[in-house]
Design an enzyme around this catalytic site. Structure first.
Site, short mmCIF file in Angstrom:
data_model
loop_
_atom_site.label_atom_id
_atom_site.label_comp_id
_atom_site.label_asym_id
_atom_site.label_seq_id
_atom_site.Cartn_x
_atom_site.Cartn_y
_atom_site.Cartn_z
N SER A 97 0.82 -1.21 0.00
CA SER A 97 0.00 0.00 0.00
C SER A 97 0.85 1.26 0.00
CB SER A 97 -0.97 -0.03 1.18
OG SER A 97 -1.96 0.98 1.06
N ASP A 243 -1.82 6.36 -3.89
CA ASP A 243 -0.68 5.58 -3.42
C ASP A 243 -0.47 4.40 -4.38
OD1 ASP A 243 -3.02 4.27 -2.65
OD2 ASP A 243 -2.17 3.50 -0.79
N ASP A 245 -1.06 1.24 -4.52
CA ASP A 245 -2.13 0.27 -4.82
C ASP A 245 -3.48 0.96 -4.98
OD1 ASP A 245 -2.63 0.76 -2.07
OD2 ASP A 245 -3.41 -1.26 -1.78
N ASP A 247 -5.68 2.67 -3.20
CA ASP A 247 -6.86 2.69 -2.33
C ASP A 247 -6.98 4.04 -1.61
OD1 ASP A 247 -4.73 2.36 -0.57
OD2 ASP A 247 -5.59 0.65 0.49
#
Length: 456
Positions: A97, A243, A245, A247
């Site tokens: 993440s 970011d 990933d 989310d």
């Protein structure tokens, strides 16, 4: 050697140190043992260690006879949505993440595409800690499927879901111009075709999917200088940063000002909850700005422990309109129970097209609170002593001890908690003026320093 962190957010560690290929094999095998039908979807972000860790995960899943759908490089929320679409029994998403590039990790989701709750994650960890992983002889092994069409199908489906809850024609008529900074992560895989579908002229920053992060992975204001400059230079209507990933979503105004990740949820909520009944769900560390928005629209706010799984659990329990976290995570239950930068972008553009006002004006409708976020490496004993000290020192004040310690005043709060994704203490404070927020955080850091000298 660094520490492998474990929480409802999954596991994270530094590749080649606390996180090794065998870690992926073991955790994937244990996860498979908690699944019934064992059809598992696997996806990843663009980190340079991702391909190696993916094959370790696939090895662990195949050892348990799983049938695997390899989704390839995708944002985490796209993978979560795809678990349901492919009727899988769960998913493993390979990402750390917002952590720096040398980190990687595994996020585990159930058949509904939601992160494992505390009970289910404990079941997985218990298998590992009690050394109950078994690699049985199999009459037939599991299957592995990787097709480019799978990745494309997932992206198309995700975009279709987003477009189903916004006014696409109205957005297209506005002919917005946006700059997107994807940190060379997985976000561009979804966001670029989404913006094209919405008729948005797009300027790309850090969208090569190389996995080499050119800025801090968290979309914090201090990491978005290039995005701010570019928005002003090309005269864009808005800038979006995610970011690796994707989310988390952060917004830059048409004036080239980073609004801060804490403003994302309040802005989306301002648009979504108008004229509706229900509740907003968020975590303990989210800005008071969300309380202002909720009060303005006469809806309550419910706060939870940190972690998407905890927020989602409360959202499902209550009649929730919108939820998420102050880190830029927007959860819109009409689509799915996942932090999703894609739906965040869609709803923000929908808001802009309806209001016919610049994003800076919409942000100015919400009072500005000053939040300071710090983190410090220290032992569990130092954390315990620090929290005990503050419990005694502020025993007469309102406190919340569900996740570390949060001390609440009328116009400020201080929250200290052990990180679930890194081996450190997080110290957040917010107030109506920056001096007070800074003072609260600096005082806490000084106290931690004293205990570190005493203990370590």
């Amino acid at each position: 050697m660094s520490e492998l962190t474990r929480s409802v957010a999954g596991i994270r560690g530094i590749w080649g140190d606390s996180l090794l290929p065998e870690t992926g094999v073991r955790y994937a095998a244990a996860f498979a043992m908690t699944r019934k039908n064992r059809k598992i979807l696997v996806g990843r972000d663009t980190r340079t260690s991702g391909e190696a860790l993916k094959h370790a995960v696939i090895s662990g899943l195949l050892s348990q006879g799983c049938d695997i759908v390899d989704a390839g490089v995708l944002p985490t929320p796209s993978c979560q949505l795809a678990v349901e679409e492919f009727e899988a029994d769960g998913g493993v998403i390979i990402t750390a993440s917002h952590n720096p590039g040398q980190w990687n990790g595994l996020k585990f989701v159930n058949a509904r595409g939601e992160f494992l709750n505390e009970h289910d994650f404990k079941s997985l960890v218990d298998i590992l800690d009690s050394d109950k992983i078994a690699y049985p002889a199999m009459e037939s092994s599991g299957t592995y499927k990787m097709e480019a069409s799978v990745n494309e199908r997932i992206v198309r489906s995700h975009i279709s879901h987003i477009c189903s809850v916004i006014n696409v024609d109205r957005i297209r008529k506005n002919k917005f111009k946006a700059v997107i900074d994807a940190c060379n992560g997985a976000g561009s895989r979804l966001i670029l075709p989404l913006l094209k579908e919405l008729g948005v002229e797009t300027v790309q920053l850090n969208c090569d999917e190389s996995g080499i992060f050119p800025r801090g992975a968290e979309p914090l204001p201090e990491n978005l200088g290039m995005l701010c400059d570019t928005v002003k230079k090309v005269k864009a209507d808005i800038g979006f940063a995610v970011d690796p990933d994707a989310d988390r979503l952060s917004i830059v105004s048409e004036q080239g000002a980073a609004l801060g990740e804490e403003m994302t949820l309040p802005l989306v909520a301002s648009h979504v909850i108008t004229g509706q009944s229900g509740v907003i769900v968020t975590n303990l560390s989210t800005s008071m700005a969300i309380d202002y928005v909720a009060k303005k629209h006469d809806v309550p706010v419910i706060r939870t422990k940190i972690g998407e799984a905890n927020v989602v659990s409360a959202m499902k329990e209550h009649q929730c309109i919108i939820g998420g976290e102050g880190n830029g995570g927007v959860i819109f239950p009409e689509i799915h129970f996942a932090r999703d930068s894609g739906i965040g972008i869609g709803l923000i553009l929908d808001y802009l097209s309806e209001a016919v006002r610049p994003i800076s004006d919409l942000a100015n409708d919400i009072p500005k609170y000053e939040m300071i976020k710090k983190k410090v490496d220290c032992s569990a004993e130092v954390i315990r002593k620090t929290l005990d000290h503050y419990k005694t020192r502020y025993s007469e004040e309102q406190m919340d001890e569900r996740d570390g310690l949060k001390i609440i005043w009328e116009d400020a709060w201080l929250h200290m908690r052990k990180s679930g994704t890194e081996g450190l203490l997080r110290i957040f404070a917010e107030a109506t003026d920056r001096h007070k927020a800074t003072e609260l955080v600096e005082s806490a850091l000084d106290q931690v320093s004293e205990f570190k000298k005493e203990i370590e």
